[in-house]
Structure formats: C-alpha cells, structure tokens
Design a protein around this motif. Structure first.
Motif, PDB file in Angstrom:
ATOM      1  N   LYS A 375       4.943  22.560  40.577  1.00  0.00           N
ATOM      2  CA  LYS A 375       3.619  22.274  41.143  1.00  0.00           C
ATOM      3  C   LYS A 375       3.698  21.571  42.501  1.00  0.00           C
ATOM      4  O   LYS A 375       2.689  21.061  42.992  1.00  0.00           O
ATOM      5  CB  LYS A 375       2.773  21.440  40.173  1.00  0.00           C
ATOM      6  CG  LYS A 375       2.453  22.148  38.870  1.00  0.00           C
ATOM      7  CD  LYS A 375       1.576  21.291  37.979  1.00  0.00           C
ATOM      8  CE  LYS A 375       1.273  22.008  36.668  1.00  0.00           C
ATOM      9  NZ  LYS A 375       0.434  21.186  35.759  1.00  0.00           N
ATOM     10  N   GLY A 376       4.875  21.532  43.092  1.00  0.00           N
ATOM     11  CA  GLY A 376       5.029  20.921  44.406  1.00  0.00           C
ATOM     12  C   GLY A 376       4.906  19.415  44.413  1.00  0.00           C
ATOM     13  O   GLY A 376       4.762  18.810  45.477  1.00  0.00           O
ATOM     14  N   MET A 377       4.995  18.776  43.254  1.00  0.00           N
ATOM     15  CA  MET A 377       4.829  17.321  43.177  1.00  0.00           C
ATOM     16  C   MET A 377       6.092  16.617  43.663  1.00  0.00           C
ATOM     17  O   MET A 377       7.202  16.988  43.300  1.00  0.00           O
ATOM     18  CB  MET A 377       4.522  16.902  41.740  1.00  0.00           C
ATOM     19  CG  MET A 377       3.287  17.553  41.143  1.00  0.00           C
ATOM     20  SD  MET A 377       1.767  17.010  41.913  1.00  0.00           S
ATOM     21  CE  MET A 377       1.625  15.364  41.210  1.00  0.00           C
ATOM     22  N   SER A 378       5.900  15.553  44.491  1.00  0.00           N
ATOM     23  CA  SER A 378       7.047  14.792  44.969  1.00  0.00           C
ATOM     24  C   SER A 378       6.599  13.408  45.415  1.00  0.00           C
ATOM     25  O   SER A 378       5.417  13.175  45.661  1.00  0.00           O
ATOM     26  CB  SER A 378       7.725  15.516  46.137  1.00  0.00           C
ATOM     27  OG  SER A 378       8.919  14.846  46.510  1.00  0.00           O
ATOM     28  N   HIS A 379       7.568  12.496  45.520  1.00  0.00           N
ATOM     29  CA  HIS A 379       7.291  11.090  45.845  1.00  0.00           C
ATOM     30  C   HIS A 379       6.384  10.453  44.799  1.00  0.00           C
ATOM     31  O   HIS A 379       5.587   9.561  45.104  1.00  0.00           O
ATOM     32  CB  HIS A 379       6.658  10.951  47.246  1.00  0.00           C
ATOM     33  CG  HIS A 379       7.638  11.087  48.361  1.00  0.00           C
ATOM     34  ND1 HIS A 379       7.282  10.979  49.691  1.00  0.00           N
ATOM     35  CD2 HIS A 379       8.977  11.322  48.363  1.00  0.00           C
ATOM     36  CE1 HIS A 379       8.342  11.145  50.462  1.00  0.00           C
ATOM     37  NE2 HIS A 379       9.381  11.361  49.668  1.00  0.00           N
ATOM     38  N   CYS A 380       6.513  10.899  43.571  1.00  0.00           N
ATOM     39  CA  CYS A 380       5.677  10.385  42.482  1.00  0.00           C
ATOM     40  C   CYS A 380       6.415  10.620  41.162  1.00  0.00           C
ATOM     41  O   CYS A 380       7.330  11.435  41.088  1.00  0.00           O
ATOM     42  CB  CYS A 380       4.314  11.076  42.464  1.00  0.00           C
ATOM     43  SG  CYS A 380       4.388  12.864  42.245  1.00  0.00           S
ATOM     44  N   PRO A 381       6.009   9.919  40.089  1.00  0.00           N
ATOM     45  CA  PRO A 381       6.694  10.097  38.804  1.00  0.00           C
ATOM     46  C   PRO A 381       6.606  11.514  38.252  1.00  0.00           C
ATOM     47  O   PRO A 381       7.437  11.905  37.431  1.00  0.00           O
ATOM     48  CB  PRO A 381       5.976   9.096  37.884  1.00  0.00           C
ATOM     49  CG  PRO A 381       5.432   8.061  38.801  1.00  0.00           C
ATOM     50  CD  PRO A 381       5.037   8.798  40.043  1.00  0.00           C
ATOM     51  N   GLN A 382       5.612  12.291  38.691  1.00  0.00           N
ATOM     52  CA  GLN A 382       5.433  13.655  38.181  1.00  0.00           C
ATOM     53  C   GLN A 382       6.401  14.652  38.819  1.00  0.00           C
ATOM     54  O   GLN A 382       6.448  15.815  38.402  1.00  0.00           O
ATOM     55  CB  GLN A 382       3.992  14.120  38.415  1.00  0.00           C
ATOM     56  CG  GLN A 382       2.950  13.359  37.605  1.00  0.00           C
ATOM     57  CD  GLN A 382       2.647  11.985  38.155  1.00  0.00           C
ATOM     58  OE1 GLN A 382       2.758  11.751  39.360  1.00  0.00           O
ATOM     59  NE2 GLN A 382       2.273  11.052  37.282  1.00  0.00           N
ATOM     60  N   GLU A 383       7.167  14.211  39.803  1.00  0.00           N
ATOM     61  CA  GLU A 383       8.147  15.084  40.453  1.00  0.00           C
ATOM     62  C   GLU A 383       9.100  15.660  39.412  1.00  0.00           C
ATOM     63  O   GLU A 383       9.686  14.925  38.621  1.00  0.00           O
ATOM     64  CB  GLU A 383       8.916  14.269  41.483  1.00  0.00           C
ATOM     65  CG  GLU A 383      10.016  15.018  42.212  1.00  0.00           C
ATOM     66  CD  GLU A 383      10.742  14.077  43.170  1.00  0.00           C
ATOM     67  OE1 GLU A 383      10.208  13.812  44.254  1.00  0.00           O
ATOM     68  OE2 GLU A 383      11.830  13.584  42.800  1.00  0.00           O
ATOM     69  N   ASP A 384       9.266  16.996  39.415  1.00  0.00           N
ATOM     70  CA  ASP A 384      10.106  17.605  38.386  1.00  0.00           C
ATOM     71  C   ASP A 384      10.632  18.958  38.858  1.00  0.00           C
ATOM     72  O   ASP A 384      10.008  19.636  39.693  1.00  0.00           O
ATOM     73  CB  ASP A 384       9.304  17.789  37.091  1.00  0.00           C
ATOM     74  CG  ASP A 384      10.201  17.954  35.864  1.00  0.00           C
ATOM     75  OD1 ASP A 384      11.429  17.773  35.992  1.00  0.00           O
ATOM     76  OD2 ASP A 384       9.664  18.259  34.784  1.00  0.00           O
ATOM     77  N   THR A 385      11.780  19.344  38.334  1.00  0.00           N
ATOM     78  CA  THR A 385      12.396  20.640  38.584  1.00  0.00           C
ATOM     79  C   THR A 385      13.034  21.109  37.288  1.00  0.00           C
ATOM     80  O   THR A 385      13.611  20.303  36.551  1.00  0.00           O
ATOM     81  CB  THR A 385      13.463  20.544  39.701  1.00  0.00           C
ATOM     82  OG1 THR A 385      12.824  20.213  40.943  1.00  0.00           O
ATOM     83  CG2 THR A 385      14.203  21.871  39.880  1.00  0.00           C
ATOM     84  N   LYS A 386      12.938  22.396  36.995  1.00  0.00           N
ATOM     85  CA  LYS A 386      13.562  22.933  35.780  1.00  0.00           C
ATOM     86  C   LYS A 386      15.068  22.718  35.820  1.00  0.00           C
ATOM     87  O   LYS A 386      15.695  22.865  36.879  1.00  0.00           O
ATOM     88  CB  LYS A 386      13.251  24.428  35.654  1.00  0.00           C
ATOM     89  CG  LYS A 386      11.785  24.754  35.460  1.00  0.00           C
ATOM     90  CD  LYS A 386      11.576  26.261  35.425  1.00  0.00           C
ATOM     91  CE  LYS A 386      10.106  26.615  35.282  1.00  0.00           C
ATOM     92  NZ  LYS A 386       9.876  28.075  35.353  1.00  0.00           N
ATOM     93  N   TRP A 387      15.627  22.372  34.664  1.00  0.00           N
ATOM     94  CA  TRP A 387      17.061  22.103  34.596  1.00  0.00           C
ATOM     95  C   TRP A 387      17.868  23.307  35.061  1.00  0.00           C
ATOM     96  O   TRP A 387      18.861  23.160  35.793  1.00  0.00           O
ATOM     97  CB  TRP A 387      17.472  21.694  33.186  1.00  0.00           C
ATOM     98  CG  TRP A 387      18.954  21.502  33.048  1.00  0.00           C
ATOM     99  CD1 TRP A 387      19.826  22.254  32.310  1.00  0.00           C
ATOM    100  CD2 TRP A 387      19.752  20.504  33.716  1.00  0.00           C
ATOM    101  NE1 TRP A 387      21.100  21.781  32.461  1.00  0.00           N
ATOM    102  CE2 TRP A 387      21.086  20.709  33.322  1.00  0.00           C
ATOM    103  CE3 TRP A 387      19.453  19.473  34.590  1.00  0.00           C
ATOM    104  CZ2 TRP A 387      22.133  19.915  33.770  1.00  0.00           C
ATOM    105  CZ3 TRP A 387      20.509  18.677  35.048  1.00  0.00           C
ATOM    106  CH2 TRP A 387      21.826  18.902  34.641  1.00  0.00           C
ATOM    107  N   GLU A 388      17.450  24.510  34.680  1.00  0.00           N
ATOM    108  CA  GLU A 388      18.209  25.699  35.083  1.00  0.00           C
ATOM    109  C   GLU A 388      18.214  25.875  36.600  1.00  0.00           C
ATOM    110  O   GLU A 388      19.182  26.401  37.169  1.00  0.00           O
ATOM    111  CB  GLU A 388      17.669  26.961  34.407  1.00  0.00           C
ATOM    112  CG  GLU A 388      16.200  27.243  34.629  1.00  0.00           C
ATOM    113  CD  GLU A 388      15.327  26.717  33.495  1.00  0.00           C
ATOM    114  OE1 GLU A 388      14.332  27.390  33.181  1.00  0.00           O
ATOM    115  OE2 GLU A 388      15.669  25.656  32.919  1.00  0.00           O
TER     116      GLU A 388
END
Length: 409
Positions: A375-388
């Motif tokens: 979802k393009g989230m960054s510089h925040c706790p919601q920042e995430d990327t799939k492990w794969e």
C-alpha cells in the motif's frame, strides 16, 4: 544465488526488537543508544563472517569481504539502519541486511569474485535527529564539511560529534568510501507503484532532486478582540494563503513535481493574539535540475507576492539541496538482466525519496533495487513488505553483485 532465509529473518527480527514503540514502530534515531545496539550487532555479524570492519569519521560502518584481486576497486552495497521516530521496519534497514546476507551467500556458495565486496551502514540518513538528512553520505561526496556536520544539533542541543564519541563510533577520515567500482542500494520502494501493479522488482534509474526551504513570515502581533480585520497583519493568514497557492502551483507545474509543508509554527502561540510570526517548512522535489530551479523560483515568488498583498514580509532560506540523480547505465542493465534471469516481474522506476545513493552517485557509479511496499506505506508502523519479496530482493542483490564483479562499469 539462494540466501539463508532463516538467518536473514532471525537477524532482522533481532534488530527490529530494539526500541519498539507502543504503536509497534521503530525508534532507532541516529547515534542514540538504540542505534548503538543495532550497530554493535551488525559489527558482530560482520566479524563472525570473517569480514574486516572499519568505521569512518562520520560513523559509517563498512564490512569488507576480501576478493581475489588486490588491485581491483571494491563493490559496495548498503543503506542505513537509523529510523524515523515511530518509523517502519524495513526503510533503509533492509538494504543493510540484504547487502550483508548477499555477500555471505556469495562467499558460502564458493563463487569466485575479484573485487572486495563491502557492505555499508551510513549514519543519519533519515535526518530525523540531526538535520539535514544523508549527512554521512553527503560528507563522503563532498556536499558537507565534517566540522559542519559535527556541529549539527538535535532538538535538545546535543551535537552530532559528541554523540558519535559517546556511542564509540567516531572513526577515521581515511576510512571513508570515496572510490569504488560500483555502489548498489537495495531498498523498499516507500511508494505504492510496484505493489499496485503487482510487480516484484523496481529497476531504479534515478531519483528526484530535493530542495528544502525554511520560510519565516513576519506580520504584527496584536489583540484578537480590539484589532479590526482591516488593520491586521496576520502572519498565519499570509502563511495559509501562501501554502495554498504554492501547492496549486506545484500541481500545475506537472508530475513528478511534489511539495510538502511538514512543519508550521505560529508565534506568540496564544489563542487571543493575532499571530505576529509564522515559520513553515517546504520540501520540493523534481526530476531535473532546471525544473527544480524553476519550481523553487516560482515558489519563492508566490510567497513574497502573497505576503506583500497581506501586509507581511517573508524570509526564505534554503537549508538543503540534493541534485536529481541519474544512475549508472551499466548497473541499471545488470539489475534488469538479473531480474529477468531470476524470472521476476520488473519495471524501471524513478525514486521519489532521497537515499544515500543520491549523494554517492556523485562520486561512484551507483544503482538501486526496489522491492514493493504494501500500500506504499512508509515512515510509519504500518510499513510492510511481503517476506517473499524481501528474500527475492536479497537474492537479486547477490546476483547483481556477481554481475558487477565481471563488468566494466
């Protein structure tokens, strides 16, 4: 190349367990105790792998795996481990850990390489504690002087140099990375493009330039009840009008131009006093030098014109500038080829965020790899990327390093 997923995950989780906020964000501000703890772990893993470790005068850590040819220039990969306040789990940090894991994977595979393979953890990339961002890489590239950086202070008046010494990471100027065959920076995208398109790899061709401005509008503080509207010189009204106009101008300027006003402070900050002074910040970004200069000029002209109309004045100072970056064609091609050979969906992309790669690009052939941000989230706790995607990015990093070792860059 196939990385050791368990090792990468365990190490990333270990560092991401340091200084976790109530919202599950990261709080590893540059040169803080949390940053020191993460640095100490990184150094221990480098030494465990048989890498030589050095630290430069800005506090940047380099771990070096020796290659076969002592005359060959090194190939460097890395990013940063400092975070924003309540920041995300992967911004910067992924590039350091992917770089380390890629080098270990190459070594353990028995693959031969001529150049020394080096992983770097740059100091104060975020600029969250010491302004401006990218202080260490900028000093390496000749953008800042060491003493100017040493004298940067945080909001509590603590100097950069004093914190470097306190945590034990003030090294030697001779250890700076100023010459290398190539510099590669793996990174999360921090934007929504790859995720929205379902694409696994961003082949980064360059980065937007950034201009940072400090604006102070001066009016006249006065009584909220006894000052007629026709007699007011309201600095906050002038600031609000100027911010609205420069935003519209940026939109009209056209993509990829962006403008952000991240801080605004009114003084004397009383509910029943007309504001006499207002400070606000401006972050301008564009992809060409000429366009950036023109957008900055238009922005300043609009602010001054607005203030004149409303009986106020403006002082505008440029506190930071990073030129637009165009990355090395050979490195871009190597990323493109490696992604195709690995069967990854990929696209070329320009980075909207600033990175250490932007400054290092001034002195060393440079490229970047992006993995998607959910979802393009960054510089925040919601920042995430799939492990794969993190695994694929680390493995792609190893493949590209080996390609660069055989290339003439």
């Amino acid at each position: 190349m196939r990385i050791n997923e368990e090792r990468l995950k365990e190490r990333m989780e270990r560092i991401n367990s340091i200084a976790v906020t109530e919202e599950d964000g990261m709080m590893r501000l540059a040169l803080s105790d949390a940053d020191k703890e993460a640095r100490d772990l990184l150094v221990s893993w480098m030494e465990e792998a048989g890498m030589s470790v050095r630290v430069d005068d800005m506090g940047t850590i380099y771990g070096v795996m020796k290659g076969r040819d002592e005359k060959a220039l090194p190939i460097c990969v890395g990013s940063h481990m400092d975070t924003q306040p309540n920041g995300g789990r992967y911004d910067g940090f992924f590039g350091v850990m992917a770089g380390l894991e890629a080098i270990l994977t190459i070594k353990e595979s028995g693959a031969e390489f001529d150049s020394d393979l080096m992983v770097a953890d740059w100091t104060n990339e975020e600029g969250a504690r010491f302004v401006p961002p990218m202080l260490a890489s900028g000093t390496n590239a000749g953008q800042f002087t060491a003493q100017w950086v040493y004298d940067r202070q945080d909001t509590e008046g603590i100097r950069y140099e004093d914190e470097l010494k306190r945590i034990g990471y003030k090294g030697d100027k001779e250890n700076r990375l100023t010459k290398a065959k190539a510099y590669l920076e793996p990174h999360i995208e921090q934007g929504p493009v790859l995720d929205a398109k379902g694409i696994s790899c961003g082949i980064v061709t360059g980065a937007l330039g950034i201009t940072g401005l400090d604006v102070t509008i001066s009016g006249e503080a006065n009584h909220a009840g006894t000052t007629p509207m026709s007699h007011r010189k309201d600095a906050l009204v002038a600031a609000a009008e100027a911010i609205s106009r420069i935003r519209k101008n940026c939109i009209d300027f056209g993509e990829p131009a962006v403008i952000t006003n991240g801080i605004i402070n009114a003084q004397p900050a009383s509910k029943n006093i007309v504001p006499g002074s207002v400070y606000f910040s401006i972050d301008l970004r564009y992809h060409t030098d000429e366009g950036m200069a023109e957008l900055e000029k238009q922005t300043k002209d609009i602010i001054h014109k607005t203030c004149a109309e409303l009986g106020t004045t403006a002082e505008i100072e440029q506190y930071w500038r990073a030129k637009p970056a165009i990355f090395n064609e050979t490195i871009v091609r190597c990323v493109e080829e490696a992604a195709a050979e690995k069967g990854l969906s990929a696209m070329k992309i320009i980075s909207g965020a600033g990175h250490d790669a932007v400054f290092i690009n001034e002195i060393i052939p440079t490229g970047m790899i992006f993995v998607p941000s959910i979802k393009g989230m960054s510089h925040c706790p919601q920042e995430d990327t799939k492990w794969e995607d993190l695994v694929s990015g680390a493995e792609l990093t190893a493949d590209v390093l080996l390609k660069l070792d055989k290339e003439t860059v």
